[in-house]
Design an enzyme around this catalytic site. Structure first.
Site, short mmCIF file in Angstrom:
data_model
loop_
_atom_site.label_atom_id
_atom_site.label_comp_id
_atom_site.label_asym_id
_atom_site.label_seq_id
_atom_site.Cartn_x
_atom_site.Cartn_y
_atom_site.Cartn_z
N LYS A 127 -4.69 5.40 -10.80
CA LYS A 127 -3.80 6.40 -10.19
C LYS A 127 -2.99 7.02 -11.32
CE LYS A 127 -4.22 5.74 -5.59
NZ LYS A 127 -3.49 4.65 -4.92
N HIS A 130 2.77 8.99 -13.25
CA HIS A 130 3.51 10.24 -13.17
C HIS A 130 5.01 10.04 -13.43
CE1 HIS A 130 4.86 9.01 -9.22
NE2 HIS A 130 3.60 8.80 -8.86
N HIS A 133 7.07 7.18 -12.20
CA HIS A 133 6.97 5.85 -12.78
C HIS A 133 7.95 5.63 -13.93
CE1 HIS A 133 2.84 5.98 -10.96
NE2 HIS A 133 3.32 4.84 -10.51
N1 ARG Z 1 2.27 -1.32 -7.97
C1 ARG Z 1 3.39 -1.09 -7.12
C2 ARG Z 1 3.60 0.38 -6.89
O1 ARG Z 1 3.23 1.19 -7.72
C3 ARG Z 1 4.66 -1.67 -7.66
C4 ARG Z 1 4.63 -3.15 -7.85
C5 ARG Z 1 5.99 -3.75 -7.76
N2 ARG Z 1 6.01 -5.13 -8.05
C6 ARG Z 1 5.80 -6.13 -7.19
N3 ARG Z 1 5.84 -7.35 -7.63
N4 ARG Z 1 5.56 -5.88 -5.94
O2 ARG Z 1 4.18 0.75 -5.88
#
Ligand code: ARG
Length: 573
Positions: A127, A130, A133
């Site tokens: 993905k 962007h 982030h």
């Molecule tokens: N990958 C997730 C996102 O982009 C964020 C992860 C956050 N960390 C966790 N331990 N849930 O939304």
């Protein structure tokens, strides 16, 4: 460094009856208005023991301590004893401290090497990375630096979103319409195209959905062909992310993301069952959290596959078992508040007392002045492009500003200032606030911005170059005669520098890097006031050495502050 509060408490202790030193220390205040002194001592509490009206007590104390060399002036105002620290003493003390500590000024031993995990960035693979982030990435990096400075042993984790049914879809799409070269050349854009194409095609060919599901099942079982493709997508995505991390100077100790926990889940599903927390609901398994006002958490789907939340529970336990964390910090958007509340609760219901040491550090949204972002509608602003643009724009400004200074390494400075500008802006606001990304604000050299602060640092450096090595060496060896540093602007600057170590701890305890950012701006502004009010490189050698020592201290404090934000402090710009 002298702990002035403590010293004052000792002096006061000789004058008051019936109070412990620590009680006296707690009572000492720092007045809002510096006209009321640097410290004040309210005497209301003493009335009972000393059997006198508070103003009278204050008067007595003021008279008793007025000769103490710690103070320049002591005044009684109503029930208060207002104390003005001897500026000379104070400034001398702070200069010695900053100059001897150097890069360590601002650090403390508070953490006693206890292990703290900071999880940040954690993008989803395949993905786009962007502008949204940037928040987790930059706030998390700064919290890592702040906790490190507080003396904790920090473990930096990037919990990559590298698992889930979408990878079945992506592999499926790749097999139908994919091309290896395209993935290698532009992994994220290409994989995103496949993903989008899959959804379009699946509308008219629903059998694709089944195919994707089967592929994901194979991936879960560890079938080599599927795993190999997934691994390749992951590697290519990570290469892209790494480009951004390198630009920002950000590193991680672990990239164990969601997939890492895929085989560790059965243990937890079983445990939840044994502890009587799991319920069946239309084939799926859930934990009912209604009684805590937290809704229902889905643990496994009806086809048995696990979810995001299950992996977070597994990850927390793994981290405790692996690192024995004192604190486990998650820097994740506030949209996920409920998710974190839910699984922290589940963890504690499972009997893991360290659920209380897991901390969600949420933050608000970033939007663009041009309109909101949407991955689905292709309105994505890649972080890499933003950073490149910042560098480019900064380059233009620097070239213009430096027509005559040929010693500036334009490319290097443009990078440090351009990227720094974006980072600084990101860390300027209270993290929970939503904010609008605005180029003019970010790159303004005069506002409360990164370039302004870096420019102030470079200005300090320039003063030191002009002062010459001999003067700098004298200043560095503690030969400053601080009677030359008692002007209002010098004193205010010294006071702000003095506060810096406490500010770092405050920012850490509140998980709020913007506290550091704001303090750096305050120091920079105070320096510039000093620079404008006073002539620094004067004839009188002693005065010059003293003033140069203050410039050194300011430069050092600003530099250390910027480092905590993940920013560089150029010597020239
Ligand atoms: N990958 C997730 C996102 O982009 C964020 C992860 C956050 N960390 C966790 N331990 N849930 O939304």
């Amino acid at each position: 460094m002298v702990n002035f509060k403590e010293e004052i408490a000792k002096v006061l202790a000789e004058q008051v009856e019936g109070l412990e030193l620590s009680e006296i220390m707690d009572m000492i205040e720092v007045p809002q208005d510096s006209k009321m002194g640097d410290y004040a001592f309210p005497c209301f509490k003493l009335a009972k023991v000393m059997r006198k009206a508070p103003p009278l007590i204050a008067k007595g104390i003021a008279a008793g301590i007025s000769e103490c060399e710690l103070f320049e002036k002591v005044e009684q105002v109503n029930a208060y004893v207002n104390m003005f620290i001897s500026k000379e003493e104070f400034v001398k003390d702070i200069l010695d401290e900053v100059i001897t500590k150097g890069d360590d000024f601002g650090k403390s031993e508070l953490g006693e090497h206890k292990p703290v995990i900071v999880e940040y960035s954690s993008p989803n693979i395949a993905k786009p990375f962007h502008i949204g982030h940037i928040r987790s990435t930059v706030i998390g990096n700064s919290l890592y630096k702040i906790y490190d400075a507080m003396g904790y042993d920090v473990i930096r984790i990037n919990h990559l979103g590298d698992y889930g049914t979408q990878f079945g879809k992506m592999i499926c799409a790749y097999r139908h319409w994919g091309n290896k070269e395209d993935v290698i050349n532009e992994p994220i854009k290409t994989l995103l195209e496949y993903y989008t194409k899959f959804h379009i095609e699946a509308e008219t060919h629903p059998e694709l959905e089944d195919e994707a599901r089967e592929i994901f099942a194979k991936l879960e079982k560890g079938e080599p062909e599927e795993v190999e493709l997934w691994q390749w997508f992951r590697d290519e995505s990570l290469k892209e992310f790494t480009k951004v991390y390198e630009m920002l100077g950000i590193e991680f100790d672990s990239y164990n993301g969601e997939s890492f926990y895929s085989d560790k889940m059965p243990r937890f599903v079983k445990e939840l069952e044994e502890k009587g927390l799991l319920q069946e609901s239309q084939g799926a398994k859930i934990v009912d959290l209604e009684e805590y006002g937290l809704g229902v958490a889905l643990i496994t789907k009806s086809d048995g596959s696990t979810l995001y939340i299950t992996r977070d529970i597994a990850a927390a336990v793994y981290r405790k078992e692996t690192y024995d964390f004192y604190k486990n910090i998650y820097v994740v958007a506030s949209q996920q508040n409920l998710h974190f509340q839910q699984w922290f609760k589940i963890l504690s219901l499972m009997g893991y007392e360290y659920a209380k040491d897991c901390v969600h550090v949420p933050f608000g949204l970033v939007s663009l002045a041009e309109g909101t972002m949407s991955t689905r509608h292709g309105r994505v602003v890649f972080l890499e492009d933003v950073l490149n643009k910042a560098v480019e724009k900064t380059r233009e400004i620097i070239v213009e500003k430096n027509q005559e200074d040929s010693e500036v390494d334009i490319d290097q400075v443009a990078k440090e200032v351009g990227i720094g500008a974006v980072v600084f802006q990101e860390l300027s606001n209270n993290r929970i606030k939503d904010y609008v990304f605005n180029w003019d604000k970010v790159l303004n050299f005069d506002g409360e911005t990164g370039p302004y602060v870096q420019y102030t640092h470079a200005r300090c450096a320039s003063v030191l170059r002009r002062a010459g090595e001999d003067v700098v060496a004298k200043a560095a060896s503690g030969q400053a005669d601080c009677k030359y540093l008692c002007s209002e602007s010098a004193y205010q600057l010294a006071k702000l520098i003095y506060k810096f170590p406490a500010v770092v701890i405050d920012a850490g305890e509140k998980y709020e890097p913007s506290i550091v950012t704001r303090h750096i701006v305050d120091m920079a502004q105070a320096f510039n006031r000093f620079y404008h009010d006073e002539h620094i490189l004067v004839e009188n050698e002693d005065e010059k050495v003293a003033k140069v020592a203050l410039v050194m201290a300011a430069k050092n404090a600003i530099k250390n502050g910027l480092a905590l934000l993940g920013m560089k402090a150029p010597e020239r710009m």
